[in-house]
Design a protein around this motif. Structure first.
Motif, PDB file in Angstrom:
ATOM      1  N   TYR A 137      16.627  -8.428   1.497  1.00  0.00           N
ATOM      2  CA  TYR A 137      15.849  -7.979   0.348  1.00  0.00           C
ATOM      3  C   TYR A 137      14.401  -8.448   0.470  1.00  0.00           C
ATOM      4  N   TYR A 138      14.216  -9.695   0.818  1.00  0.00           N
ATOM      5  CA  TYR A 138      12.870 -10.253   0.884  1.00  0.00           C
ATOM      6  C   TYR A 138      12.093  -9.698   2.083  1.00  0.00           C
ATOM      7  N   SER A 139      12.791  -9.378   3.169  1.00  0.00           N
ATOM      8  CA  SER A 139      12.098  -8.765   4.303  1.00  0.00           C
ATOM      9  C   SER A 139      11.653  -7.358   3.954  1.00  0.00           C
ATOM     10  N   ARG A 140      12.465  -6.611   3.198  1.00  0.00           N
ATOM     11  CA  ARG A 140      12.061  -5.271   2.765  1.00  0.00           C
ATOM     12  C   ARG A 140      10.880  -5.354   1.794  1.00  0.00           C
ATOM     13  N   LYS A 141      10.951  -6.308   0.894  1.00  0.00           N
ATOM     14  CA  LYS A 141       9.863  -6.484  -0.062  1.00  0.00           C
ATOM     15  C   LYS A 141       8.565  -6.838   0.662  1.00  0.00           C
ATOM     16  N   LYS A 142       8.671  -7.700   1.673  1.00  0.00           N
ATOM     17  CA  LYS A 142       7.494  -8.109   2.432  1.00  0.00           C
ATOM     18  C   LYS A 142       6.877  -6.919   3.153  1.00  0.00           C
ATOM     19  N   SER A 143       7.714  -6.014   3.689  1.00  0.00           N
ATOM     20  CA  SER A 143       7.177  -4.864   4.415  1.00  0.00           C
ATOM     21  C   SER A 143       6.373  -3.957   3.501  1.00  0.00           C
ATOM     22  N   VAL A 144       6.763  -3.868   2.227  1.00  0.00           N
ATOM     23  CA  VAL A 144       6.015  -3.076   1.255  1.00  0.00           C
ATOM     24  C   VAL A 144       4.619  -3.660   1.054  1.00  0.00           C
ATOM     25  N   LEU A 145       4.519  -4.981   1.154  1.00  0.00           N
ATOM     26  CA  LEU A 145       3.262  -5.666   0.870  1.00  0.00           C
ATOM     27  C   LEU A 145       2.377  -5.821   2.104  1.00  0.00           C
ATOM     28  N   ASN A 146       2.780  -5.234   3.233  1.00  0.00           N
ATOM     29  CA  ASN A 146       2.007  -5.382   4.470  1.00  0.00           C
ATOM     30  C   ASN A 146       0.527  -5.021   4.329  1.00  0.00           C
ATOM     31  N   PRO A 147       0.169  -3.920   3.633  1.00  0.00           N
ATOM     32  CA  PRO A 147      -1.261  -3.604   3.514  1.00  0.00           C
ATOM     33  C   PRO A 147      -2.081  -4.716   2.880  1.00  0.00           C
ATOM     34  N   LEU A 148      -1.453  -5.526   2.024  1.00  0.00           N
ATOM     35  CA  LEU A 148      -2.176  -6.614   1.373  1.00  0.00           C
ATOM     36  C   LEU A 148      -2.223  -7.857   2.248  1.00  0.00           C
ATOM     37  N   VAL A 149      -1.284  -7.944   3.194  1.00  0.00           N
ATOM     38  CA  VAL A 149      -1.230  -9.095   4.086  1.00  0.00           C
ATOM     39  C   VAL A 149      -2.124  -8.872   5.305  1.00  0.00           C
ATOM     40  N   GLU A 150      -2.133  -7.628   5.802  1.00  0.00           N
ATOM     41  CA  GLU A 150      -2.837  -7.320   7.044  1.00  0.00           C
ATOM     42  C   GLU A 150      -4.321  -7.044   6.829  1.00  0.00           C
ATOM     43  N   ASN A 151      -4.759  -6.832   5.594  1.00  0.00           N
ATOM     44  CA  ASN A 151      -6.155  -6.511   5.309  1.00  0.00           C
ATOM     45  C   ASN A 151      -6.720  -7.489   4.277  1.00  0.00           C
ATOM     46  N   PRO A 152      -8.045  -7.657   4.245  1.00  0.00           N
ATOM     47  CA  PRO A 152      -8.646  -8.434   3.157  1.00  0.00           C
ATOM     48  C   PRO A 152      -8.231  -7.812   1.817  1.00  0.00           C
ATOM     49  N   VAL A 153      -7.860  -8.632   0.867  1.00  0.00           N
ATOM     50  CA  VAL A 153      -7.336  -8.114  -0.392  1.00  0.00           C
ATOM     51  C   VAL A 153      -8.496  -7.650  -1.268  1.00  0.00           C
ATOM     52  N   ASP A 154      -8.711  -6.344  -1.289  1.00  0.00           N
ATOM     53  CA  ASP A 154      -9.628  -5.746  -2.238  1.00  0.00           C
ATOM     54  C   ASP A 154      -8.964  -4.484  -2.762  1.00  0.00           C
ATOM     55  N   LEU A 155      -9.681  -3.716  -3.559  1.00  0.00           N
ATOM     56  CA  LEU A 155      -9.076  -2.541  -4.161  1.00  0.00           C
ATOM     57  C   LEU A 155      -8.594  -1.545  -3.116  1.00  0.00           C
ATOM     58  N   ASN A 156      -9.310  -1.382  -2.015  1.00  0.00           N
ATOM     59  CA  ASN A 156      -8.879  -0.443  -0.984  1.00  0.00           C
ATOM     60  C   ASN A 156      -7.540  -0.837  -0.379  1.00  0.00           C
ATOM     61  N   SER A 157      -7.286  -2.130  -0.223  1.00  0.00           N
ATOM     62  CA  SER A 157      -5.981  -2.584   0.267  1.00  0.00           C
ATOM     63  C   SER A 157      -4.878  -2.228  -0.723  1.00  0.00           C
ATOM     64  N   VAL A 158      -5.188  -2.372  -1.998  1.00  0.00           N
ATOM     65  CA  VAL A 158      -4.229  -2.005  -3.042  1.00  0.00           C
ATOM     66  C   VAL A 158      -3.951  -0.503  -2.997  1.00  0.00           C
ATOM     67  N   LEU A 159      -5.003   0.295  -2.809  1.00  0.00           N
ATOM     68  CA  LEU A 159      -4.835   1.743  -2.735  1.00  0.00           C
ATOM     69  C   LEU A 159      -3.997   2.127  -1.520  1.00  0.00           C
ATOM     70  N   LEU A 160      -4.196   1.446  -0.394  1.00  0.00           N
ATOM     71  CA  LEU A 160      -3.392   1.729   0.787  1.00  0.00           C
ATOM     72  C   LEU A 160      -1.928   1.388   0.529  1.00  0.00           C
ATOM     73  N   ALA A 161      -1.681   0.266  -0.136  1.00  0.00           N
ATOM     74  CA  ALA A 161      -0.306  -0.091  -0.486  1.00  0.00           C
ATOM     75  C   ALA A 161       0.309   0.969  -1.385  1.00  0.00           C
ATOM     76  N   ASP A 162      -0.447   1.462  -2.351  1.00  0.00           N
ATOM     77  CA  ASP A 162       0.045   2.527  -3.224  1.00  0.00           C
ATOM     78  C   ASP A 162       0.288   3.823  -2.457  1.00  0.00           C
ATOM     79  N   TRP A 163      -0.598   4.115  -1.511  1.00  0.00           N
ATOM     80  CA  TRP A 163      -0.451   5.333  -0.703  1.00  0.00           C
ATOM     81  C   TRP A 163       0.874   5.305   0.056  1.00  0.00           C
TER      82      TRP A 163
END
Length: 636
Positions: free
Chosen positions: A464-490
């Motif tokens: 479960y936690y590995s799946r959850k982590k994969s969803v959050l990859n855009p926020l982990v792999e990029n500087p956390v700004d609004l564009n990273s959030v938008l990529l995660a949403d995309w």
């Protein structure tokens, strides 16, 4: 737009699925009522249901083979630049038997293999079989507009456009507890998982190669995004607007390519209104469709849609519904969910698609704009949380007050309290935890509590936690700004919620839904823009609004943001109450063994209490799952 399904038997044990192929095709009839076809070659079977939009002639029906008979394709989608690709192939000496985009894809893929995918502008899933090498190639479009699910074991490889086809082919009917837990938080199951163990969703921009019992998955497309580069984009804002206007217009023009009439959904929001404004320039007889609720003005946006329709003189239709009208379509909508999917606005899309599908075969929509430009409340919340300031500090410090006030989604005041509660709680979290919290309908603790204790233990396993982590990859792999959030949403919200919703509900009514905001050239460009062009000082979708300001009625630019929602609580407490009592009853829940009887009883009692308790969404998620479980698992 169509439905497809197929089988590759690796052993004698897998050949049983070939005998079920016609049954699997029949399960997809709603996706393609115009024609059906079947192809069998040794251990491989392909089936297709067709909704004729480009070249409706029978010669273009599928499965479609080249003249030699070596290559056979089944195709779902639309290629908007197929005429240009066809001309280029003709100049190379290719002779065509039809005017369809399907034959263009087949001929292109025969010559260029996987590399041809980069030339395709549009959305698609297709499977092409090479009889000479006994190999099967399956490809999915860049952003996942068209679905593909598959199952593989030692005996067979099975695939289809919807879970219904795989169920008909005989996949194991075992619920994946981790997927169930994520569903109870998000209202959907994020890819590549599904609600059934072993059944996977092919990710957007991915391909599959199947040969000699081996299944290999590869990435062919990734949305180009560089957070640091976008943040320092040197292009002046006015040039950004000019480029956006040109790309948007081209995307709208492309998505009106068809041999049938193309209409448009018109919600009254910025996104669909921009699409209609551009489409009406090229189609003076454009049909537009809106939906509203007579007794629930908070959920009714038809006034704004009417302003746009009047401005552009479209052939406009408003569907004004009572909750009783929603209930009349409820079981029809649920019957078309072969996997649990609990975005309640799907019911409104289903009703609207049913009406529009009787008049046109394809419609334009505004889907994808919120994820591109920052249109959700959480995007403004992320901006505010990052910016800080006195207002943000005050909201956080007054959390005790917001928690003491009644919150709901049924009115403006209660919804504002709900937003303040969620902001105060989320703003205190790290960025990745904040994102998951604001993307979820309920906290994982509350979701896990709904499960039967044995199921809960499985669900909260490491996977479960590995799946959850994969969803959050855009926020982990990029500087956390609004564009990273938008990529995660995309990658999460758009690909797993918005796109399945319009595909499932549209195709349930044999209607193709096309969104210009999903044009890959447009999306790639918008992700190069700095976050300040999208959300600034609380203004969401800044560049979209300011670029098309003159094209829209001024009232639309002044109105508050309103999501596309239905009066769910009213529906569940009135006409839908007996379904809640039936599917969430103590007896049913106890016999089923999936959920905690006491926790479900508590939700049922809270829903029926006099207070405005905001429990309609978890109740709805449970109801949708229970209906699916009874009709697709228990019945077999």
């Amino acid at each position: 737009m169509c439905g497809l399904t197929g089988v590759y038997a690796f052993s004698e044990g897998g050949h049983a699925a070939l005998a079920r192929l016609r049954q699997a095709s029949a399960a997809l009839r709603h996706r393609g009522p115009d024609a059906d076809g079947l192809y069998l070659h040794g251990s491989v079977g392909l089936a297709h249901r067709r909704l004729s939009i480009i070249d409706p002639a029978a010669e273009a029906n599928q499965p479609f083979s080249d003249e030699s008979g070596r290559y056979t394709i089944i195709f779902n989608g639309e290629i908007f630049n197929y005429k240009q690709l066809r001309t280029a192939l003709q100049q190379q000496g290719v002779l065509f038997r039809t005017t369809s985009d399907t034959e263009v894809v087949l001929q292109l893929c025969m010559r260029e293999g996987q590399k041809c995918l980069h030339k395709l502008q549009g959305f698609f899933v297709f499977a092409m079989y090479d009889a000479a090498t006994e190999s099967l190639f399956i490809a999915r479009d860049r952003f996942g507009e068209k679905p593909l699910l598959y199952y593989s074991d030692a005996n067979q490889f099975l695939f289809g456009s919807e879970m219904a086809a795989l169920l008909a082919l005989g996949v194991p009917r075992e619920v994946d507890c981790v997927s169930l837990l994520q569903y109870l938080q998000l209202s959907y199951v994020p890819a590549p998982a599904s609600m059934l163990r072993g059944v996977r969703k092919l990710l957007p921009g991915h391909v599959l190669h199947i040969q000699k019992g081996q299944v290999q998955e590869e990435v062919w497309y990734t949305l180009p995004f560089n957070a640091a580069k976008a943040a320092r984009n040197p292009q002046p804002y006015e040039q950004q607007q000019q480029a956006l206007a040109q790309l948007m217009e081209q995307a709208v023009v492309d998505r009106q390519v068809a041999d049938v009439s193309v209409g448009a959904f018109l919600s009254g929001g910025i996104d669909s209104s921009v699409v209609v404004a551009l489409a009406a320039k090229h189609n003076p007889s454009l049909q537009t469709f809106s939906i509203g609720f007579k007794e629930q003005p908070y959920f009714d946006e038809t006034h704004y849609a009417r302003l746009v329709a009047q401005k552009y003189k479209t052939d406009h239709t408003e569907l004004l519904l009572h909750t009783g009208d929603l209930y009349e379509h409820l079981c029809g909508m649920l019957n078309n969910l072969s996997e649990p999917f609990a975005d309640s606005s799907a019911l409104a899309v289903y009703v609207l698609s049913k009406y529009a599908g009787k008049r046109v075969k394809a419609v334009l929509s505004g889907d994808g704009a919120d994820e591109l430009f920052g249109g959700y409340n959480k995007h403004r919340a992320f901006y505010s949380a990052a910016a800080g300031g006195a207002t943000t500090r005050a909201i956080r410090q007054l959390r005790w007050l917001w928690d003491a006030l009644p919150a709901s989604r049924t009115g403006a005041r209660g919804n504002k309290v709900r937003q303040l509660q969620r902001f105060a709680q989320g703003a205190a979290m790290p960025a990745d935890a904040r994102y998951w919290f604001w993307a979820s309908w309920q906290h994982e603790t509350a979701a896990a509590a709904l499960l039967h204790p044995q199921k809960r233990a499985f669900a909260l396993a490491e996977s479960y936690y590995s799946r959850k982590k994969s969803v959050l990859n855009p926020l982990v792999e990029n500087p956390v700004d609004l564009n990273s959030v938008l990529l995660a949403d995309w990658q999460l919200v758009l690909a797993n919620d918005m796109l399945p919703k319009i595909d499932l509900m549209g195709m349930a009514n044999s209607l193709e839904v096309r969104s210009p905001f999903l044009d890959h050239r447009l999306a790639a460009y918008v992700f190069t823009l700095p976050a300040s062009s999208k959300v600034q000082a609380g203004i969401r979708k800044k560049i979209l609004q300011e670029t098309f300001r003159e094209a829209l009625p001024p009232e639309l630019l002044k109105r508050p943001k309103k999501g596309f929602e239905i009066p769910l609580q009213t529906l569940l407490k009135s006409e839908g109450r007996h379904l809640v009592e039936e599917y969430l009853s103590d007896a049913f829940v106890a016999e089923q063994g999936m959920f905690d009887v006491q926790q479900v009883r508590n939700l049922r009692q809270q829903l029926n209490s006099a207070s405005s308790s905001s429990v309609e969404t978890p109740v709805w998620m449970l109801l949708v799952f229970q209906y699916w479980w009874k009709h697709h698992l228990q019945a077999h």
